[in-house]
Each structure stands twice: as C-alpha cells, then as structure tokens.
Design an enzyme around this catalytic site. Structure first.
Site, mmCIF file in Angstrom:
data_model
loop_
_atom_site.group_PDB
_atom_site.id
_atom_site.type_symbol
_atom_site.label_atom_id
_atom_site.label_comp_id
_atom_site.label_asym_id
_atom_site.label_seq_id
_atom_site.Cartn_x
_atom_site.Cartn_y
_atom_site.Cartn_z
ATOM 1 N N SER A 142 0.985 -1.076 -0.163
ATOM 2 C CA SER A 142 0.014 -0.044 -0.084
ATOM 3 C C SER A 142 1.171 1.251 0.116
ATOM 4 C CB SER A 142 -0.767 -0.013 1.141
ATOM 5 O OG SER A 142 -1.622 1.206 1.412
ATOM 6 N N TYR A 155 -1.517 -0.877 10.284
ATOM 7 C CA TYR A 155 -1.805 -1.079 8.960
ATOM 8 C C TYR A 155 -0.330 -0.727 8.285
ATOM 9 C CZ TYR A 155 -3.498 -0.981 4.246
ATOM 10 O OH TYR A 155 -3.813 -1.410 3.052
HETATM 11 N N1 LIG Z 1 -8.556 -0.101 -1.476
HETATM 12 C C1 LIG Z 1 -7.574 0.487 -1.385
HETATM 13 O O1 LIG Z 1 -7.551 1.782 -1.234
HETATM 14 C C2 LIG Z 1 -6.403 -0.063 -0.806
HETATM 15 C C3 LIG Z 1 -5.193 0.605 -0.892
HETATM 16 C C4 LIG Z 1 -3.935 0.063 -0.683
HETATM 17 C C5 LIG Z 1 -3.666 -1.200 -0.614
HETATM 18 N N2 LIG Z 1 -4.774 -1.896 -0.475
HETATM 19 C C6 LIG Z 1 -4.605 -3.531 -0.327
HETATM 20 O O2 LIG Z 1 -5.245 -4.225 -1.276
HETATM 21 C C7 LIG Z 1 -5.707 -5.616 -0.790
HETATM 22 C C8 LIG Z 1 -7.130 -5.781 -1.255
HETATM 23 O O3 LIG Z 1 -7.896 -4.970 -0.314
HETATM 24 P P1 LIG Z 1 -9.312 -4.303 -1.243
HETATM 25 O O4 LIG Z 1 -9.171 -2.816 -1.093
HETATM 26 O O5 LIG Z 1 -9.717 -5.139 -2.155
HETATM 27 O O6 LIG Z 1 -10.275 -4.543 0.086
HETATM 28 P P2 LIG Z 1 -11.496 -5.677 0.262
HETATM 29 O O7 LIG Z 1 -12.369 -5.753 -0.987
HETATM 30 O O8 LIG Z 1 -11.914 -5.598 1.406
HETATM 31 O O9 LIG Z 1 -10.669 -7.087 0.105
HETATM 32 C C9 LIG Z 1 -10.034 -7.799 1.055
HETATM 33 C C10 LIG Z 1 -9.953 -9.247 0.667
HETATM 34 O O10 LIG Z 1 -8.914 -9.927 1.720
HETATM 35 C C11 LIG Z 1 -9.566 -10.937 1.946
HETATM 36 N N3 LIG Z 1 -9.426 -11.390 3.731
HETATM 37 C C12 LIG Z 1 -9.598 -10.318 4.682
HETATM 38 N N4 LIG Z 1 -9.113 -10.596 5.644
HETATM 39 C C13 LIG Z 1 -8.745 -12.257 5.284
HETATM 40 C C14 LIG Z 1 -8.386 -13.379 6.022
HETATM 41 N N5 LIG Z 1 -8.207 -13.326 7.691
HETATM 42 N N6 LIG Z 1 -8.061 -14.559 5.378
HETATM 43 C C15 LIG Z 1 -8.129 -14.417 4.145
HETATM 44 N N7 LIG Z 1 -8.621 -13.691 3.210
HETATM 45 C C16 LIG Z 1 -8.924 -12.564 4.179
HETATM 46 C C17 LIG Z 1 -11.284 -10.886 1.834
HETATM 47 O O11 LIG Z 1 -11.976 -11.992 1.679
HETATM 48 P P3 LIG Z 1 -12.920 -12.480 2.924
HETATM 49 O O12 LIG Z 1 -13.422 -11.625 3.722
HETATM 50 O O13 LIG Z 1 -13.810 -13.446 2.188
HETATM 51 O O14 LIG Z 1 -11.865 -13.369 3.569
HETATM 52 C C18 LIG Z 1 -11.136 -9.901 0.622
HETATM 53 O O15 LIG Z 1 -11.241 -10.888 -0.431
HETATM 54 C C19 LIG Z 1 -5.457 -5.536 0.826
HETATM 55 O O16 LIG Z 1 -4.271 -6.324 0.913
HETATM 56 C C20 LIG Z 1 -5.361 -3.947 0.996
HETATM 57 O O17 LIG Z 1 -4.519 -3.681 2.004
HETATM 58 C C21 LIG Z 1 -6.053 -1.409 -0.641
#
Ligand SMILES: NC(=O)c1ccc[n+]([C@@H]2O[C@H](COP(=O)([O-])OP(=O)(O)OC[C@H]3O[C@@H](n4cnc5c(N)ncnc54)[C@H](OP(=O)(O)O)[C@@H]3O)[C@@H](O)[C@H]2O)c1
Length: 267
Positions: A142, A155
């Site tokens: 991130s 985080y």
């Molecule tokens: N959105 C942003 O602005 C942003 C910015 C920078 C980085 N990121 C990174 O991008 C990645 C994806 O995030 P996203 O934004 O797409 O959020 P999201 O829609 O909430 O997706 C998160 C994913 O991680 C899975 N997950 C969460 N806890 C878990 C666990 N204990 N075991 C296995 N799987 C788990 C969730 O699936 P389940 O709930 O089904 O387990 C979901 O598929 C993350 O690493 C996040 O830190 C996001």
C-alpha cells in the site's frame, strides 16, 4: 512473462475488491485460476463470473489467521497442476484508530493477516517456483507501506513489513528466474474500510470518502497486470495527492509530516 491461456494463477483475497477485479482480468486472458479468501459464497460468485471467460477456476478457501488452512491451501494449490506461474498475494485488512486508543490484540491481528498470513503462503509456494525455475510473486502492499499516517499505525507497519520482506526476496530469487513485484496502491474504490479494524477490533463499518472517489478496482487490476507482465519490481497505482506524498517522503520528509499533521485523518 505474459499471462496466457496456459498460465496457472493463484489470487488471494479474491472474494472482493482488487482481488475480484484481478480474477476477472486474468479470466479474460483465459488463464487457469485458483481463488482464495474466507467467504466461500462470495468466492463462488466470483468463480461464476470468471467462468464466462476461462475454462478452469478452483476455489481454495483459507483464513490468514488459521495457519492450518493456509498450509492445506498451499499443498492443494501446488498439487492441482504441479506448477504455479503467478501468485497475487492480495488478501488484507485495514485499520481506522489512533495509536493511543488501539489494543495490542488489534496490532497482532493486523500483522497476522497482512504480514504473517502472506509470508506463510510465500514460504509454501517458493520451493515449487524455485524447482520450476520460473514464477512471479506479486504482493499488494500500500502507499501506507511507503510512509506512516494517522489512524493506521498497525496497517502501515504491516504494509512496510511486506515491502521489506518482498524487496529482500526479489534480490534473493532473481538468479532462479523467480520474479517479485511489490504493488503500492493509493485510494482504490473497494469496501476495505467496512471491515477495517477500530481501536477494540470491531469493524469500522463505513466507507471513507477518499476511497469512494478513488481509482476503480478494475483500473487498479489492469495496471497491476500490465506492470507484472512488464516485469516491474514496483508498481505505484495512485492519484496525484498520494504520488506527491511518496515524492515528498523521499525528498522532503519533514514537509510531508507537517502536511499530514494538518490533514483530517479520516479523509
Ligand atoms: N482499497 C484500497 O484503497 C487499498 C489501498 C492500498 C492497498 N490495498 C490493499 O489491497 C488488498 C485488497 O484490498 P481491497 O481494497 O480489495 O479490500 P477488500 O475488498 O476488503 O478485499 C480484501 C480481501 O481480503 C480477504 N481477507 C480479509 N481478511 C482475510 C483473512 N483473515 N483470511 C483470508 N482472506 C482475508 C477478503 O476476503 P474474505 O473476507 O472473504 O476473507 C477480501 O477478499 C489489501 O491487501 C489492502 O490492504 C487496498
């Protein structure tokens, strides 16, 4: 290495957001997909969407907080084809709470899910990729893995940890033809803040404005795949504000902290 109909791709966190968008983009290239996360119902839903474009999609549910499910997932994923070409380590959770209020168990959870879960999978598939003498590991860090900011100390720590681990790994495995890419997204429009941990570990259950106005998950996935296919070691996917912050952190860190102190921590 290009993603083709022959490519075997494992995507974690595929039930939602960036992971779901990555799954669909890879499906459109006809790749063979392995999808993981906790929520099997949502994974099934993504699987059905992917099947419109590709011929093989397998679901391997796991929980980053349950080591046994991770080790089992590694063994199933590695034995499906005896090969994995690309892995996108994307599963993760965020935080919305000030450091002084946040319980230690919340910090441990953030590290367990974002860092230890991710490196457990990596240690599991690395021997296979080293034997293959090919493979591409992509981890989603991130912008918070580049500099610290308010309400996200745990985080930021977990995402800095990922960056350090995978930058080191990239140097170690280069001569074995295993590639490593670290992705640093800024604000991406996904439901991540709904599940973000607050001071006592309960979900934040709101969408932040900055994310609602962020880059779409589809665009983010497209840029990740473009960067991976072009063997980029680092991919930053962010708006001007976050890119400027990365630049300031490198060349004028004092000025960045001065600006961050004055910003609304939620926006
Ligand atoms: N959105 C942003 O602005 C942003 C910015 C920078 C980085 N990121 C990174 O991008 C990645 C994806 O995030 P996203 O934004 O797409 O959020 P999201 O829609 O909430 O997706 C998160 C994913 O991680 C899975 N997950 C969460 N806890 C878990 C666990 N204990 N075991 C296995 N799987 C788990 C969730 O699936 P389940 O709930 O089904 O387990 C979901 O598929 C993350 O690493 C996040 O830190 C996001």
């Amino acid at each position: 290495m290009q993603i083709t109909t022959e490519s075997i791709i494992w995507i974690t966190g595929a039930s939602s957001g960036i992971g779901e968008a990555l799954a669909l983009s890879c499906a459109k290239k006809g790749a063979k997909l392995i999808l993981s996360a906790r929520n099997t119902e949502r994974l099934e839903n993504v699987k059905h969407k992917c099947f419109l474009h590709c011929s093989f999609v397998s679901i391997i549910p796991f929980d980053h907080e349950d080591n046994e499910t991770l080790l089992n997932a590694v063994s199933v994923a590695c034995s499906l084809f005896g090969r994995i070409d690309f892995v996108f380590l994307n599963a993760g959770i965020s935080q919305r709470s000030m450091t002084r209020d946040t319980a230690l168990h919340v910090y441990r959870r953030l590290m367990e899910i974002n860092y230890f879960g991710t490196i457990t999978l990596t240690l599991g598939i690395l021997p296979l990729m080293l034997r293959q003498k090919s493979g591409h590991i992509t981890v989603i860090s991130s912008i918070a893995g580049k500099f610290g900011t308010q309400m996200r100390s745990g985080y930021c720590a977990s995402k800095h940890a990922l960056a350090g681990f995978f930058e080191s790994l990239a140097v170690e495995v280069y001569t074995s033809n295993v590639k490593v890419t670290v992705v640093y997204p800024g604000y991406i429009n996904t439901p991540i803040t709904l599940h973000s941990l607050t001071a006592d570990g309960s979900p934040y259950a709101k969408m932040d404005d900055s994310l609602l106005h962020g880059i779409s998950a589809d665009k983010c996935a497209e840029k990740i795949i473009q960067g991976v296919e072009n063997d980029k070691g680092e991919i930053i996917i962010a708006g001007l504000k976050e890119r400027t912050a990365v630049w300031l952190n490198r060349f004028a860190p004092g000025l960045l902290r001065y600006i961050l102190r004055r910003m609304d921590p939620i926006k």
